[in-house]
Design a protein around this motif. Structure first.
Motif: not given
Length: 118
Positions: A38-56
């Motif tokens: 499982y590979w964790l994805i950080n898509t950007g700053s927590d101050e910006e709108p959006g969510i994080h995810g993963a590759i599986m």
């Protein structure tokens, strides 16, 4: 109100997919130190709108899957089934996270819910 809080991208080669998303979008991707690939994805700053995810690995899922945070796993199972949804997996404990499971909505789309316990 419950929000989408996570996404998962299935891949034939998670390492190759990680490089793709790092180079194309500038996401930070790192392999999780857990019991499965499982590979964790950080898509950007927590101050910006959006969510994080993963590759599986693709065998763990066939399509992009969103995870929705809920305050009570058991209450939402009842709501999902009452509105025509279907449980696809049993309630599973995710260590240091909470309880989650996969479902299908009334249109056949797959999603997951998680009740966090941290």
């Amino acid at each position: 109100m419950s929000r989408v809080i996570w996404f998962e991208i299935p891949a034939d080669d998670p390492g190759r997919a990680a490089k793709f998303y790092e180079k194309v979008f500038g996401w930070q991707v790192e392999k999780w130190d857990g019991p499965f690939d499982y590979w964790l994805i950080n898509t950007g700053s927590d101050e910006e709108p959006g969510i994080h995810g993963a590759i599986m690995p693709r065998e763990m899922g066939k399509m992009v899957r969103d995870t929705i945070g809920v305050d009570s796993y058991d209450d939402f199972v009842k709501k999902i089934e009452m509105e025509g949804g279907k449980m696809l997996s049993e309630k599973m404990e995710v260590p240091n996270m909470g309880f989650m499971g996969s479902f299908q909505d009334s249109e056949g789309n797959i999603f997951a819910i998680i009740e966090t316990t941290m």
